[in-house]
Enzyme design. Structure first.
Site, PDB file in Angstrom:
ATOM      1  CB  SER A 199      -8.496   3.435   2.821  1.00 36.59           C
ATOM      2  OG  SER A 199      -6.879   3.076   4.101  1.00 36.59           O
TER       3      SER A 199
ATOM      4  CE  LYS B 291      -3.942   2.487   2.754  1.00 38.82           C
ATOM      5  NZ  LYS B 291      -4.651   1.506   4.030  1.00 38.82           N
TER       6      LYS B 291
ATOM      7  CB  SER C 194      -8.399   0.647   5.347  1.00 35.72           C
ATOM      8  OG  SER C 194      -8.725   1.392   6.165  1.00 35.72           O
TER       9      SER C 194
END
Length: 484
Positions: free
Chosen positions: A160, A83, A184
């Site tokens: 996210s 990420k 997330s």
């Protein structure tokens, strides 16, 4: 042995490592196949950076190792995505926001470094909801763009960590790292038919399972953690073991396993989600799992007093600390916030800069959160529960909102409710109390959308929770790959 492209793409992380360790599969061939897949599916916006040369060079180094040395690497040749808010040496860490575009840290986050030391290869950085402050991964930054769900590119993948989940679901990589503050890793896992794990955080210190201080663009030091994501729970257990040094998973016997069903987290579900998850319950019950209804009447109230004040208050100081520690191109949170591209995130940061929940912070952290933690611990103990089980999200993936990024949703014709609140409701209690949470696929809706089930466990019981997850996924089965 000659592998077809489809055979390579179908490999789980565990299978890919075994094939490369044994010499049956070249790491360079495997990485080249995945890089080509990433390029072909660039329209998903799953990645913000693709490390073509670096990934291939790393794969060739794995192939050049003596057989015995290669066999000792627990992740030999495993391709992963990371990420874009997790520090990676030599690769951009932008957190999906314009002010950090092109910023390259000097060192890897510890969790990333442990994967690399074990033989993993970073393909690139995964797109995300800007600054991790959202659950849709609809990013308005020009270098990022909205992440699209591989099962239907008009829908959100969750967030996210939506880019990590989308890349895994699309067979761009078999595994990767996300971060989790309120859900997330687990929300995007549920919406993309993959698995996502939030490890124990507790009150920090020794209770925190993953230690990445100053190495992740933060929201909240109290709530944030890195978490592995993959297509199977077994693969998550593999990565978790490497990051933490934990040994084999404990043995699990399904018959007699006591699993709590918290009533508030089974209410107000979209019909198609209810249908899939209740069918999964019947499968588990037929295997001897004891399903225990638990009222948990205080859960919503306790959790509601904790999450928002902590995240909104801590974000300003925590982000500033990261900017300073990493010698970032912007030096203040005000300067960074001024360039936020996504309307929903800009609105949240207005509240962060104004510290709109600051007056509630001390009570949230020092009174309400300990009460919630005691309440969760007592539920496990008093009901003799091995885990709690519930739908990861109240609804399946919804259309991308390319105007606001995140606004409102309606569940089966109900009055519209805030999108973030709708998707966070079930994942947030594990986050606010610091206990481990795992989302795994439960099945597919009649329209072909994935649905997830979440398992939450007692603080520190991460490996046992993963073992339960492995047993459950063997019963429930894997989902079909998206047809892209």
């Amino acid at each position: 042995m000659t592998w077809t492209v489809d055979e390579q793409l179908a490999l789980t992380a565990t299978q890919a490592v075994a094939a490369i360790q044994s010499g049956r599969l070249s790491a360079a061939d495997y990485v080249a196949t995945l890089l080509a897949r990433a390029a072909a599916l660039a329209s998903l916006n799953a990645l913000t950076t693709l490390d073509l040369d670096g990934a291939l060079a790393a794969a060739r180094r794995i192939d050049a190792l003596p057989a015995a040395e290669k066999a000792r690497l627990p992740l030999a040749g495993l391709a992963v995505v990371v990420k874009d808010n997790i520090n990676t040496a030599g690769l951009q860490t932008s957190a999906g926001t314009p002010a950090l575009e092109g910023f390259v840290p000097d060192t890897n986050a510890p969790s990333v470094q442990r994967l690399i030391d074990a033989g993993a290869i970073v393909l690139g950085k995964a797109n995300m909801h800007e600054l991790a402050f959202g659950i849709t991964s609809t990013n308005f930054a020009t270098h990022a763009g909205p992440v699209r769900n591989p099962y239907d590119p008009t829908l959100i993948p969750g967030g996210s960590s939506g880019g990590t989940a989308a890349a895994i679901a699309a067979r761009i990589a078999p595994a990767g790292l996300g971060t989790d503050t309120g859900g997330s890793t687990r929300i995007p896992a549920a919406l993309t038919g993959t698995a996502g794990f939030r490890p124990s955080v507790g009150n920090g210190g020794a209770e925190r399972r993953y230690h990445d201080p100053g190495a992740v663009v933060p929201i909240s030091h109290t709530r944030d953690t890195v978490g592995p994501m993959a297509r199977t729970v077994a693969d998550i257990a593999l990565l978790d073991g490497v990051i933490t040094g934990a040994g084999a998973l404990p043995a699990i016997t399904l018959r007699g396993l006591r699993i709590g069903l918290p009533a508030p987290l089974w209410e107000g579900l979209e019909r198609q989600v209810a249908d899939v998850t209740k069918a999964a319950l019947k499968t588990l019950e037929a295997a001897g799992v004891v399903l225990v209804p638990v009222a948990m009447n205080e859960l919503d109230e306790l959790n509601g007093m904790v999450g928002g004040p902590i995240a909104i208050h801590e974000a300003r100081d925590d982000v500033l600390a990261w900017l300073v520690a990493n010698d970032a191109p912007v030096k203040t949170v005000v300067e960074m916030a001024a360039r936020i591209a996504s309307p929903d995130v800009r609105a949240i940061y207005d509240g962060v800069l104004d510290d709109i929940l600051g007056e509630r912070y001390e009570a949230a952290l020092n009174y309400w959160r300990p009460r919630l933690q005691r309440y969760m611990a007592a539920t496990f103990a008093d009901e003799r529960l091995d885990a709690l089980l519930f739908p990861t999200t109240r609804l399946a993936a919804v259309p991308i909102d390319d105007v606001n990024g995140s606004s409102t949703v309606s569940i089966d014709g109900s009055e519209p409710i805030d999108t973030m609140d709708a998707f966070l409701r079930n994942t947030d209690p594990a986050s606010t109390s610091g206990i481990p949470g795992l989302s795994l696929p439960a099945g597919m809706t009649a329209s072909g959308l994935p649905v997830g089930l979440e398992l939450d466990g007692p603080l520190g019981e991460d490996r046992r929770l993963l073992a339960i997850g492995v047993a459950f996924e063997q019963l429930l089965g894997a989902l079909p790959a998206p047809s892209i």
